[in-house]
Design an enzyme around this catalytic site. Structure first.
Site, PDB file in Angstrom:
ATOM      1  N   GLU A 120      -1.455  -8.644   4.356  1.00 28.51           N
ATOM      2  CA  GLU A 120      -1.082  -8.983   5.737  1.00 28.51           C
ATOM      3  C   GLU A 120      -2.289  -9.273   6.629  1.00 28.51           C
ATOM      4  O   GLU A 120      -2.198 -10.074   7.567  1.00 28.51           O
ATOM      5  CB  GLU A 120      -0.242  -7.844   6.349  1.00 28.51           C
ATOM      6  CG  GLU A 120      -0.989  -6.627   6.840  1.00 28.51           C
ATOM      7  CD  GLU A 120      -1.525  -5.721   5.760  1.00 28.51           C
ATOM      8  OE1 GLU A 120      -2.353  -4.839   6.076  1.00 28.51           O
ATOM      9  OE2 GLU A 120      -1.111  -5.866   4.590  1.00 28.51           O
TER      10      GLU A 120
ATOM     11  N   HIS B  77      -3.772  -5.132   0.755  1.00 29.82           N
ATOM     12  CA  HIS B  77      -3.204  -5.501   2.048  1.00 29.82           C
ATOM     13  C   HIS B  77      -3.265  -7.014   2.283  1.00 29.82           C
ATOM     14  O   HIS B  77      -4.219  -7.517   2.896  1.00 29.82           O
ATOM     15  CB  HIS B  77      -3.963  -4.795   3.175  1.00 29.82           C
ATOM     16  CG  HIS B  77      -3.708  -3.335   3.249  1.00 29.82           C
ATOM     17  ND1 HIS B  77      -2.819  -2.778   4.149  1.00 29.82           N
ATOM     18  CD2 HIS B  77      -4.219  -2.303   2.529  1.00 29.82           C
ATOM     19  CE1 HIS B  77      -2.803  -1.460   3.986  1.00 29.82           C
ATOM     20  NE2 HIS B  77      -3.639  -1.149   3.005  1.00 29.82           N
TER      21      HIS B  77
ATOM     22  N   CYS C 110       0.824  -1.212   0.000  1.00 31.10           N
ATOM     23  CA  CYS C 110       0.000   0.000   0.000  1.00 31.10           C
ATOM     24  C   CYS C 110       0.862   1.268   0.000  1.00 31.10           C
ATOM     25  O   CYS C 110       1.452   1.588  -1.017  1.00 31.10           O
ATOM     26  CB  CYS C 110      -0.988  -0.015   1.164  1.00 31.10           C
ATOM     27  SG  CYS C 110      -2.334   1.177   0.941  1.00 31.10           S
TER      28      CYS C 110
END
Length: 256
Positions: free
Chosen positions: A222, A220, A112
């Site tokens: 994660e 994202h 990002c």
């Protein structure tokens, strides 16, 4: 073999009368669980950090997302209050870190804001507030106090055939989340687009000719490391690249 060490970028926040240098736990846990590596937060102290000294001691670099945006003055535009907040100390740390990481062939994963930093570090520009542009979808997170809702899958991306990300995820459409207001504008020098969203927004890219693993995603991965196959593949590839580099270094040292 020792467990790889991953340098993680830090945001600067003013809280309780202190200046804090911190990274969200989702990234730290994704490194720990998904890459089987140990995260080490790098304070955003700009030129006071001897980059080569720290890169000598780590096996990878992770650039996190953040609420702040890269300052437009770094790519020739005017900073506005609407486009903020900004984090100048992080910018002063991550941009030179990116260039040196790529030069040295240290594995790099940028997420990002991290992807936007990569583009600016290599001479590219960003488009601010893309949700206001004709033909672009609203890439911001849905308004909610529930993080799972905010990070929910929002649209698909299509990896470019023969790209680094296609080698990891395959060439079919991939469902990803979306939580950003800025996007890649003019592509930086020696960067290649690896995936696009349906509206043409750059969703993944990599430095062309990098000596080692170097990949950036606008979404994202994660957040869903515990359950999402796409996220797990990306962080596993990052971890494998670090271990491969560690093995090569050990072989070189043994040969000497």
């Amino acid at each position: 073999m020792p467990t790889p060490l991953v340098l993680v970028s830090a945001d600067v926040r003013e809280t309780d009368g202190y200046e804090w240098h911190a990274a969200p736990s989702t990234y730290l846990l994704a490194v720990l669980k998904g890459s089987e590596a140990i995260p080490v937060i790098l304070p955003s102290l700009g030129p006071e950090i001897p980059l080569d000294d720290i890169l000598d001691r780590v096996d990878g670099v992770l650039l996190t997302g953040a609420r702040s945006n890269v300052n437009p003055e770094l790519y020739g535009e005017v900073a506005t209050e609407e486009n903020g907040p900004y984090d100048p100390k992080r910018d002063a740390t991550t941009l030179p870190l990116i260039r040196r990481t790529i030069e040295r062939g240290v594995p790099l994963l940028a997420i990002c804001r991290g992807m936007q930093e990569l583009n600016v570090a290599l001479g590219g520009t960003l488009v601010t507030e893309i949700q206001t542009l004709p033909g672009k979808r609203d890439h911001r997170a849905p308004p909610s106090d529930n993080q799972a809702t905010r990070f929910g899958l929002a649209h698909t991306i299509t990896p470019e055939p023969g790209s680094c990300i296609a080698a990891i995820l395959g060439t079919g459409p991939v469902h990803v989340n979306s939580l950003h207001r800025q996007a890649v504008g003019t592509l930086g020098q020696a960067l290649t687009v690896d995936a696009l969203a349906e509206d043409g927004t750059v969703e993944a890219m990599r430095p062309t000719g990098a000596k080692g693993f170097a990949l950036a995603t606008q979404w994202h991965p994660e957040y869903w490391i515990a359950s999402d196959d796409t996220s797990q593949k990306l962080f596993r590839a990052f971890g494998d690249a670090m271990r491969e580099r560690m093995n090569a270094r050990e072989r070189s040292e043994a040969a000497e």
